[in-house]
Motif scaffolding. Structure first.
Motif, PDB file in Angstrom:
ATOM      1  N   PHE A 184       0.672  -0.776   0.053  1.00  0.00           N
ATOM      2  CA  PHE A 184      -0.285   0.198   0.096  1.00  0.00           C
ATOM      3  C   PHE A 184       0.823   1.084  -0.094  1.00  0.00           C
ATOM      4  CE2 PHE A 184      -4.802  -0.822   0.686  1.00  0.00           C
ATOM      5  CZ  PHE A 184      -4.390  -2.550   0.615  1.00  0.00           C
ATOM      6  N   ASP A 185       1.812   1.136   0.789  1.00  0.00           N
ATOM      7  CA  ASP A 185       2.665   1.763   0.642  1.00  0.00           C
ATOM      8  C   ASP A 185       3.832   2.532  -0.321  1.00  0.00           C
ATOM      9  OD1 ASP A 185       1.829   2.812   3.752  1.00  0.00           O
ATOM     10  OD2 ASP A 185       4.166   1.705   4.312  1.00  0.00           O
ATOM     11  N   ARG A 186       3.501   1.317  -1.070  1.00  0.00           N
ATOM     12  CA  ARG A 186       4.157   1.690  -2.680  1.00  0.00           C
ATOM     13  C   ARG A 186       3.398   2.232  -3.120  1.00  0.00           C
ATOM     14  NH1 ARG A 186       8.637   0.195  -5.609  1.00  0.00           N
ATOM     15  NH2 ARG A 186       8.339  -0.320  -7.379  1.00  0.00           N
ATOM     16  N   MET A 187       2.242   2.528  -3.472  1.00  0.00           N
ATOM     17  CA  MET A 187       0.961   2.400  -4.309  1.00  0.00           C
ATOM     18  C   MET A 187       0.755   4.192  -3.846  1.00  0.00           C
ATOM     19  SD  MET A 187      -2.604   1.411  -5.200  1.00  0.00           S
ATOM     20  CE  MET A 187      -2.614   0.915  -6.703  1.00  0.00           C
ATOM     21  N   LYS A 188       0.493   4.526  -3.085  1.00  0.00           N
ATOM     22  CA  LYS A 188       0.520   5.499  -1.725  1.00  0.00           C
ATOM     23  C   LYS A 188       1.915   6.737  -2.532  1.00  0.00           C
ATOM     24  CE  LYS A 188       0.145   8.750   2.469  1.00  0.00           C
ATOM     25  NZ  LYS A 188      -0.686   8.814   3.435  1.00  0.00           N
ATOM     26  N   GLU A 189       3.131   6.128  -2.402  1.00  0.00           N
ATOM     27  CA  GLU A 189       4.501   6.520  -3.008  1.00  0.00           C
ATOM     28  C   GLU A 189       3.904   6.986  -4.315  1.00  0.00           C
ATOM     29  OE1 GLU A 189       8.675   5.533  -3.274  1.00  0.00           O
ATOM     30  OE2 GLU A 189       7.723   4.615  -1.502  1.00  0.00           O
ATOM     31  N   GLY A 190       3.152   5.649  -5.309  1.00  0.00           N
ATOM     32  CA  GLY A 190       3.455   6.246  -6.670  1.00  0.00           C
ATOM     33  C   GLY A 190       4.885   6.127  -7.223  1.00  0.00           C
ATOM     34  N   ALA A 191       5.139   5.108  -6.892  1.00  0.00           N
ATOM     35  CA  ALA A 191       6.392   4.811  -7.465  1.00  0.00           C
ATOM     36  C   ALA A 191       6.291   3.721  -8.071  1.00  0.00           C
ATOM     37  CB  ALA A 191       7.481   4.224  -6.540  1.00  0.00           C
ATOM     38  N   GLN A 192       5.383   2.741  -8.098  1.00  0.00           N
ATOM     39  CA  GLN A 192       4.746   1.720  -9.234  1.00  0.00           C
ATOM     40  C   GLN A 192       4.631   1.765 -10.638  1.00  0.00           C
ATOM     41  OE1 GLN A 192       2.650   3.380  -7.566  1.00  0.00           O
ATOM     42  NE2 GLN A 192       0.475   3.585  -8.534  1.00  0.00           N
ATOM     43  N   PHE A 193       5.271   1.025 -10.939  1.00  0.00           N
ATOM     44  CA  PHE A 193       4.698   0.812 -12.589  1.00  0.00           C
ATOM     45  C   PHE A 193       4.054  -1.128 -12.910  1.00  0.00           C
ATOM     46  CE2 PHE A 193       6.621  -0.158 -17.552  1.00  0.00           C
ATOM     47  CZ  PHE A 193       4.882  -0.078 -17.701  1.00  0.00           C
ATOM     48  N   GLY A 194       2.561  -0.430 -13.008  1.00  0.00           N
ATOM     49  CA  GLY A 194       1.479  -1.209 -13.594  1.00  0.00           C
ATOM     50  C   GLY A 194       1.182  -2.226 -11.874  1.00  0.00           C
ATOM     51  N   LYS A 195       0.719  -3.052 -12.216  1.00  0.00           N
ATOM     52  CA  LYS A 195       0.472  -3.687 -11.038  1.00  0.00           C
ATOM     53  C   LYS A 195       0.601  -4.280  -9.674  1.00  0.00           C
ATOM     54  CE  LYS A 195      -3.629  -4.215 -10.891  1.00  0.00           C
ATOM     55  NZ  LYS A 195      -4.703  -2.907 -10.302  1.00  0.00           N
ATOM     56  N   ILE A 196       0.360  -3.602  -8.287  1.00  0.00           N
ATOM     57  CA  ILE A 196       0.721  -4.330  -7.555  1.00  0.00           C
ATOM     58  C   ILE A 196       0.028  -5.607  -6.936  1.00  0.00           C
ATOM     59  CG2 ILE A 196       1.357  -3.488  -4.704  1.00  0.00           C
ATOM     60  CD1 ILE A 196       1.912  -0.688  -5.882  1.00  0.00           C
ATOM     61  N   ILE A 197       1.107  -6.612  -6.096  1.00  0.00           N
ATOM     62  CA  ILE A 197       0.697  -8.240  -6.298  1.00  0.00           C
ATOM     63  C   ILE A 197       0.873  -8.449  -4.932  1.00  0.00           C
ATOM     64  CG2 ILE A 197       0.324 -10.250  -7.210  1.00  0.00           C
ATOM     65  CD1 ILE A 197      -0.531  -8.736  -9.357  1.00  0.00           C
ATOM     66  N   VAL A 198       0.047  -8.898  -4.764  1.00  0.00           N
ATOM     67  CA  VAL A 198       0.305  -9.474  -3.106  1.00  0.00           C
ATOM     68  C   VAL A 198       0.014 -11.082  -2.705  1.00  0.00           C
ATOM     69  CG1 VAL A 198      -0.671  -9.651  -0.748  1.00  0.00           C
ATOM     70  CG2 VAL A 198      -0.577  -7.353  -1.651  1.00  0.00           C
ATOM     71  N   ASN A 199       0.689 -12.126  -2.611  1.00  0.00           N
ATOM     72  CA  ASN A 199       0.877 -13.103  -2.293  1.00  0.00           C
ATOM     73  C   ASN A 199       0.641 -13.594  -0.694  1.00  0.00           C
ATOM     74  OD1 ASN A 199       1.551 -15.675  -2.863  1.00  0.00           O
ATOM     75  ND2 ASN A 199       3.729 -15.727  -2.882  1.00  0.00           N
ATOM     76  N   VAL A 200      -0.590 -14.226  -1.195  1.00  0.00           N
ATOM     77  CA  VAL A 200      -1.287 -14.380  -0.509  1.00  0.00           C
ATOM     78  C   VAL A 200      -1.407 -15.853   0.204  1.00  0.00           C
ATOM     79  CG1 VAL A 200      -4.104 -13.935   0.955  1.00  0.00           C
ATOM     80  CG2 VAL A 200      -3.522 -12.616  -0.296  1.00  0.00           C
ATOM     81  N   ASN A 201      -1.212 -16.801  -0.903  1.00  0.00           N
ATOM     82  CA  ASN A 201      -1.831 -18.123  -0.028  1.00  0.00           C
ATOM     83  C   ASN A 201      -0.380 -19.080  -1.735  1.00  0.00           C
ATOM     84  OD1 ASN A 201      -2.882 -19.442   0.891  1.00  0.00           O
ATOM     85  ND2 ASN A 201      -5.072 -18.765   0.977  1.00  0.00           N
ATOM     86  N   HIS A 202       0.825 -18.526  -1.956  1.00  0.00           N
ATOM     87  CA  HIS A 202       1.073 -19.180  -2.721  1.00  0.00           C
ATOM     88  C   HIS A 202       2.197 -20.216  -2.580  1.00  0.00           C
ATOM     89  CE1 HIS A 202       1.111 -20.389  -7.368  1.00  0.00           C
ATOM     90  NE2 HIS A 202      -0.342 -20.771  -7.360  1.00  0.00           N
TER      91      HIS A 202
END
Ligand SMILES: NC(=O)c1ccc[n+]([C@@H]2O[C@H](COP(=O)([O-])OP(=O)(O)OC[C@H]3O[C@@H](n4cnc5c(N)ncnc54)[C@H](OP(=O)(O)O)[C@@H]3O)[C@@H](O)[C@H]2O)c1
Length: 331
Positions: free
Chosen positions: A313-331
């Motif tokens: 979430f912090d990365r998205m808030k910062e606007g640092a991303q290029f594309g989708k930010i993914i969370v590995n929940v259960n893999h």
């Protein structure tokens, strides 16, 4: 089960009760979830009708492990993506008054398990990895509606994708290239512009540099369509880069309202300013089919472990991303 729970005073992984099925529902074991800016707006208290505590997350890919009816047992064991629309309604052009988005107030995908209606499921396209598939639903749907239904993109049109580093914008970019448009991009990051040029963009401009987007528009004879989610004070400059009768399609206003909107520029140029929000269930199916047909790979920024969801979430808030930010929940 473990879930990322947003409360008034905390945002943590907690042990919560596993959801149970109602009729015509399925229990999904989430492999990967993906963030949308909506999740961050809610975290920041900047979204309409926030209800807490909440388990956010509109996007996910996982396995169907339980269904409530025998007739739906064919779903068991299948890897699926979830259509995040709830009650879009019958009008394909606009959502119903009952419309909701998966993840607040309903429980979202940032949890080990989620329950959704069986008609929200779509089998994961084989060509996509689980993490790519997790990033597709909300962003892909929003970009598809904005570009095809509102923008009415056609081969050979000049299209500007503004803020192309965003989760939705990168889909608009991939779709416009696949549709055969002349695609131009803007970004606050030169590296994003450079990557887009290797992926089919004709050219790009950094919106942080004075007049860069304006000059790009001039150099190509203007844009037929602009797809934007920033609005704010940059909107007049963007409108000035449209050809006569050009379309400014926007699905967000990350930069807020423009201080002044140059109305003369709009009526004199016969410009169309078109709002767009997600898309119908029919659009969702068409979007996935379009991706499959063109074998489009969602651009993934970074994959975070479930334990590090807040950093995602912090990365998205910062606007640092290029594309989708993914969370590995259960893999
Ligand atoms: N109406 C809907 O259905 C709908 C659906 C999805 C999203 N949204 C809204 O659309 C917005 C984007 O969502 P998202 O999930 O794609 O967010 P995101 O992944 O956080 O992307 C936001 C992007 O905005 C771009 N940006 C920032 N300042 C800009 C500026 N001055 N000019 C142009 N671009 C700028 C940045 O692009 P660069 O990194 O390239 O600089 C950034 O990556 C949010 O406001 C969200 O709430 C609405």
């Amino acid at each position: 089960m473990q879930a990322l729970v947003l409360r008034e005073d905390s945002f943590l992984l907690e042990t919560v009760v596993k959801p149970t099925l109602k009729p015509q529902q399925a229990l999904i074991k989430i492999y990967y979830a993906a963030l949308n800016h909506r999740d961050q707006w809610i975290r920041d208290g900047q979204y309409a009708k926030i209800q807490l505590p909440a388990i956010l997350g509109s996007d996910g890919c996982g396995e169907v492990i339980e269904v409530s009816e025998k007739e739906n047992e064919n779903w068991l064991g299948k890897t699926v993506i979830i259509n995040p629309n709830i009650d879009w309604g019958n009008n394909p052009n606009v959502q119903s008054k009952d419309f909701q988005i998966l993840g607040m107030p309903t429980q979202g995908t940032l949890a080990e398990f989620v329950v959704v209606d069986i008609d929200r499921l779509l089998e994961k396209p084989n060509y996509l990895s689980n993490e790519q598939a997790a990033g597709l639903p909300l962003g892909g749907l929003t970009a598809f509606n904005a570009l095809f239904n509102k923008g009415k993109v056609e081969k050979g049109m000049n299209v500007l994708i503004s803020g192309v580093g965003g989760g939705v914008a990168q889909f608009a970019f991939l779709f416009a290239v696949a549709a055969g448009a002349n695609v131009y991009v803007s970004s606050g990051k030169q590296a994003v512009i450079d990557t887009c040029k290797t992926l089919g963009a004709k050219d790009g401009a950094n919106y942080k540099e004075t007049n860069a987007v304006k000059n790009l528009g001039k150099s190509v004879g203007g844009f037929d369509i602009i797809i934007d989610s920033a609005c704010g004070d940059g909107m007049n400059e963007l409108l000035g880069t449209l050809k006569p009768c050009g379309k400014f399609v926007f699905y967000g206003a990350t930069r807020g309202l423009p201080k002044d909107l140059n109305m003369r520029q709009i009526f004199w140029g016969h410009l169309q300013v078109l709002g767009s929000t997600m898309g119908s269930d029919i659009d969702f199916a068409k979007m996935v089919q379009f991706c499959e047909q063109h074998q489009l790979q969602p651009i993934i920024d970074k994959i975070f472990d479930f334990e590090n969801s807040v950093a995602a979430f912090d990365r998205m808030k910062e606007g640092a991303q290029f594309g989708k930010i993914i969370v590995n929940v259960n893999h």
